[in-house]
Design a protein around this motif. Structure first.
Motif, PDB file in Angstrom:
ATOM      1  N   ILE A   1      49.146  40.896  45.202  1.00 17.83           N
ATOM      2  CA  ILE A   1      49.333  42.341  45.242  1.00 17.83           C
ATOM      3  C   ILE A   1      49.786  42.843  43.873  1.00 17.83           C
ATOM      4  O   ILE A   1      50.662  42.259  43.244  1.00 17.83           O
ATOM      5  CB  ILE A   1      50.317  42.742  46.379  1.00 17.83           C
TER       6      ILE A   1
ATOM      7  N   SER B   1      44.205  47.927  55.671  1.00 24.32           N
ATOM      8  CA  SER B   1      44.747  47.398  54.418  1.00 24.32           C
ATOM      9  C   SER B   1      43.870  47.785  53.237  1.00 24.32           C
ATOM     10  O   SER B   1      44.380  48.125  52.159  1.00 24.32           O
ATOM     11  CB  SER B   1      44.919  45.878  54.484  1.00 24.32           C
TER      12      SER B   1
ATOM     13  N   TRP C   1      55.104  47.806  54.173  1.00 23.92           N
ATOM     14  CA  TRP C   1      54.053  47.950  55.182  1.00 23.92           C
ATOM     15  C   TRP C   1      53.828  46.649  55.934  1.00 23.92           C
ATOM     16  O   TRP C   1      53.701  46.646  57.166  1.00 23.92           O
ATOM     17  CB  TRP C   1      52.770  48.433  54.496  1.00 23.92           C
TER      18      TRP C   1
ATOM     19  N   TRP D   1      53.464  47.856  49.689  1.00 26.14           N
ATOM     20  CA  TRP D   1      52.751  46.834  50.454  1.00 26.14           C
ATOM     21  C   TRP D   1      53.728  45.961  51.242  1.00 26.14           C
ATOM     22  O   TRP D   1      53.526  45.710  52.427  1.00 26.14           O
ATOM     23  CB  TRP D   1      51.899  45.974  49.521  1.00 26.14           C
TER      24      TRP D   1
ATOM     25  N   MET E   1      44.842  44.886  45.883  1.00 29.83           N
ATOM     26  CA  MET E   1      45.153  43.744  46.728  1.00 29.83           C
ATOM     27  C   MET E   1      43.948  42.812  46.760  1.00 29.83           C
ATOM     28  O   MET E   1      42.827  43.248  47.006  1.00 29.83           O
ATOM     29  CB  MET E   1      45.455  44.240  48.151  1.00 29.83           C
TER      30      MET E   1
ATOM     31  N   PHE F   1      45.385  49.952  50.160  1.00 22.80           N
ATOM     32  CA  PHE F   1      45.648  49.236  48.910  1.00 22.80           C
ATOM     33  C   PHE F   1      44.408  48.923  48.073  1.00 22.80           C
ATOM     34  O   PHE F   1      44.548  48.582  46.896  1.00 22.80           O
ATOM     35  CB  PHE F   1      46.440  47.956  49.212  1.00 22.80           C
TER      36      PHE F   1
END
Length: 108
Positions: free
Chosen positions: A10, A82, A21, A18, A90, A86
């Motif tokens: 990440i 996701s 989350w 992140w 990511m 992101f």
């Protein structure tokens, strides 16, 4: 037992968002599918040349068949979330692991 392992790098710019989350939403959503008995979030301690921070998220499930049900019934929606949040910040890859033995052995 099968371990569904997701290794994630990440980017620093979204790291805190992140991690929050993952711990407050995503892992709970994965467990809520009913297909995993537990989960473990661990930090990889080796620094990557590409930067960022790397984690391993391990979900335990009873069988390959249950994991296949997850792929079919739940994975597209959970992965889309996701990706939406992101995107290219990511990088993830997934591994399926079969537990052969545990030491010390558990008493059942």
């Amino acid at each position: 037992m099968i371990i569904y392992n997701i290794t994630i790098n990440i980017h620093e710019s979204v790291h805190d968002q992140w991690l929050n989350w993952m711990q407050t939403k995503h892992i709970g959503d994965m467990l809520a599918t009913g297909k995993f008995s537990s989960a473990r979030l661990v930090k990889v301690l080796i620094e990557e040349e590409m930067g960022g921070t790397t984690y391993s998220v391990q979900f335990m499930t009873d069988s390959k068949a249950t994991l296949e049900k997850y792929y079919k019934e739940n994975a597209p929606e959970l992965r889309a979330e996701s990706q939406q949040l992101f995107g290219d910040k990511m990088l993830a890859f997934r591994t399926e692991l079969e537990v052969i033995s545990v030491f010390p052995p558990t008493r059942e």
